[in-house]
Design an enzyme around this catalytic site. Sequence first.
Site, PDB file in Angstrom:
ATOM      1  N   ASN A  70      -3.293   6.620  -0.414  1.00  0.00           N
ATOM      2  CA  ASN A  70      -2.703   6.827   0.909  1.00  0.00           C
ATOM      3  C   ASN A  70      -1.927   8.133   0.985  1.00  0.00           C
ATOM      4  O   ASN A  70      -1.810   8.716   2.069  1.00  0.00           O
ATOM      5  CB  ASN A  70      -1.806   5.650   1.281  1.00  0.00           C
ATOM      6  CG  ASN A  70      -2.612   4.461   1.775  1.00  0.00           C
ATOM      7  OD1 ASN A  70      -3.710   4.627   2.300  1.00  0.00           O
ATOM      8  ND2 ASN A  70      -2.095   3.263   1.597  1.00  0.00           N
ATOM      9  N   SER A 110       0.814  -1.213   0.000  1.00  0.00           N
ATOM     10  CA  SER A 110       0.000   0.000   0.000  1.00  0.00           C
ATOM     11  C   SER A 110       0.846   1.261   0.000  1.00  0.00           C
ATOM     12  O   SER A 110       0.317   2.356  -0.200  1.00  0.00           O
ATOM     13  CB  SER A 110      -0.922   0.015   1.232  1.00  0.00           C
ATOM     14  OG  SER A 110      -0.155  -0.002   2.424  1.00  0.00           O
ATOM     15  N   GLU A 115      -4.610   0.243  -7.852  1.00  0.00           N
ATOM     16  CA  GLU A 115      -3.520   1.135  -8.239  1.00  0.00           C
ATOM     17  C   GLU A 115      -2.435   0.289  -8.905  1.00  0.00           C
ATOM     18  O   GLU A 115      -1.936  -0.662  -8.311  1.00  0.00           O
ATOM     19  CB  GLU A 115      -2.938   1.849  -7.024  1.00  0.00           C
ATOM     20  CG  GLU A 115      -3.859   2.887  -6.416  1.00  0.00           C
ATOM     21  CD  GLU A 115      -3.262   3.557  -5.183  1.00  0.00           C
ATOM     22  OE1 GLU A 115      -3.466   4.769  -5.016  1.00  0.00           O
ATOM     23  OE2 GLU A 115      -2.604   2.863  -4.383  1.00  0.00           O
ATOM     24  N   HIS A 140      -1.919  -2.629  -6.257  1.00  0.00           N
ATOM     25  CA  HIS A 140      -2.490  -2.384  -4.939  1.00  0.00           C
ATOM     26  C   HIS A 140      -4.011  -2.473  -4.973  1.00  0.00           C
ATOM     27  O   HIS A 140      -4.692  -1.588  -5.495  1.00  0.00           O
ATOM     28  CB  HIS A 140      -2.051  -1.003  -4.434  1.00  0.00           C
ATOM     29  CG  HIS A 140      -2.592  -0.659  -3.086  1.00  0.00           C
ATOM     30  ND1 HIS A 140      -2.852   0.635  -2.688  1.00  0.00           N
ATOM     31  CD2 HIS A 140      -2.928  -1.438  -2.027  1.00  0.00           C
ATOM     32  CE1 HIS A 140      -3.328   0.638  -1.464  1.00  0.00           C
ATOM     33  NE2 HIS A 140      -3.391  -0.614  -1.042  1.00  0.00           N
TER      34      HIS A 140
END
Length: 663
Positions: A206, A134, A167, A155
């Site tokens: 993130n 992540s 992702e 991801h």
Amino acid sequence: MLKRAAAERGCMDVDDIGTIAVLGAGNMGHGIAEVAAMAGFSVNMRDIEEELVQDGYDSIEWSLGKLAEHDRLTEEEADAALDRVTPLVDLEAAVGDADVVIEAVPERMDVKREVYAEVEEHAPDRAIFASNTSSLSITELSEATERPGQFCGMHFFNPPVRMDLVEVISGAHTADETLDTVEALAEELGKTPVRVRKDSPGFIVNRVLIPLLNEAAWLVESGEATIAEVDATTKYDMGLPMGAFELADQIGIDVALDVLEYVESVLGEAYAACPLLEEKVEAGELGKKTGEGFYDYEDGGVEIPNDAGRDDIAARLTAVMANEVAKLVEGDVADPGDIDEAMQLGAGFPEGPASRADEAGLDVLAGTLSELHEETDDPRYEPADLLVAYAEEGRGFYESDEESVTFEAVTVEVDGRVGRLTLDRPHRMNTVTVDMLDEIEAAIDEFEADDDVRVVLVSGAGDRAFSTGADASAFRPDDGLGSMALSEKGQQVYGRLESCSMPVLAAIDGYCLGGGMELATACDLRIASERATFGQTEHDLGLMPGWGGTQRLRHVVGEGRAKEIILTADHYDAETMADYGFVNEVVPPGEFEERAEAFARELADGPPIAQELTKDAMLAGRDDTEAGLAVEAKAFGLVMTTDDVMEGVSAFMEDRDPEFEGQ
């Protein structure tokens, strides 16, 4: 002896992928394995202990059973998917014949590098390696292998079975062909890939989300706000799916802290973690998984007041997110559109942070950050160069073109004679916002201006919902749109759909509730999959239908049925709604899309002038039969003068299909 270099290995196409090895059988690992198996791939799921891999396999079996129970799969499809999963402990057996290896082991660089060193010994030269990390560096992970060109990030988001986003992250050595293949694989898995063009800590989601949570913690740490005020602002005023602290508890405060510490180690002290987060982790109060975090889940759980939000909190958090967007764009990690799409699909944002920033004004947000930076000298408030430059230019992340319409909440396409209008907010169950209402009206204008379009097909993106109604988070009192004005706006837009000059067909799969059902009611015809669920559920919230539902529904199903549907606020299946006369045709899920398209094409082959005038007459006669008859007579006279009538009569006499030209 080293294996062949990536350039000598050749490029694998997605059609060459038959077997996928998933390393790790935890929540993410078994979820990825299930998704791959449902997509038809053979899956080797491996973990280090028999008990762990068996637990993962059992979780897949349970999940597939639930999907079948809720008609997302047939029993046969669920059984076939489970048969494609092979649980393994032996690493060589797991990866020895794999075309793609997806690693989902614990989020520690040393652990992942050790795994890849061992995998490299057994995986075929052709295999692509993809890490589900992540936030960790794809470049550094790839360098633990002898195939950095065939290595990328992939991801997934938790839970992989439900979340649409993947992702796809490029490392410094990743070949473009590898990224293309992995993106195509994500699409084969039924996911939406968003490419992260450069290896940057936190990637997209993130990188934006974790600083947001950190800033929320700093607001409380400094005494500038309470947890209740921050969560009320983020959940009810900003429309995020959860309050900031509620979300931190959900994902794990330790997880958020780990990401922050990693990002800080790479990008500097602007990402220093708030002491409040560190204190929670040191106390073992990690969130929902430990029973206590910012909320006590053994004593009441989450309680967020809906009237405690503050504009200054929203402005500050929006500015922090805008700064991260600017850094990502400036660093060529992703463009604003990809960032917004990733945040909507991966974090459930009602609108992307770039769009939100443009609405607030980049000059205002840059000013907010500059003031905070001057007051505190804290590097986390230093505005990104790109944000300052855009603010000085008076522009936003998106360059506006006032002469054209930008569709974001809906997708508009023309396929032959069919204009396709897709409600495109699957991350929010295709709920309707003010912007979506504007875009629906603009789409109708475009279709009516296109002489080739003969029918409009309305559907919802994904298979979970046609639309579950209005997005409550998007209709806030501070929008300046009063309740009556909002009702009138919805009535106006749905009225445009109803009075559209061509037939409008609603293709309904999944939930069709509240304002979503009112939209379907405004269409001329409705086709539904067997798993569709209907309901005017406003009374469950103490509300009432406000976008024409009290009027249009009674014309379709009769006043008695309309009162039953609205006053009970019950859910109804597709067959029942067909019996009530609301749905024209019900088809199995596997045949739904093909039949909806065929139905639309059949309508498109009809006589356009007669269709338009027939709709006009029927609408005019709803409440005044005499007026309707007058319109009908005038329209009939007009139709009889058209070339389409001559073509229709000729085709009938010649026993062929007519070819109407709308003349």
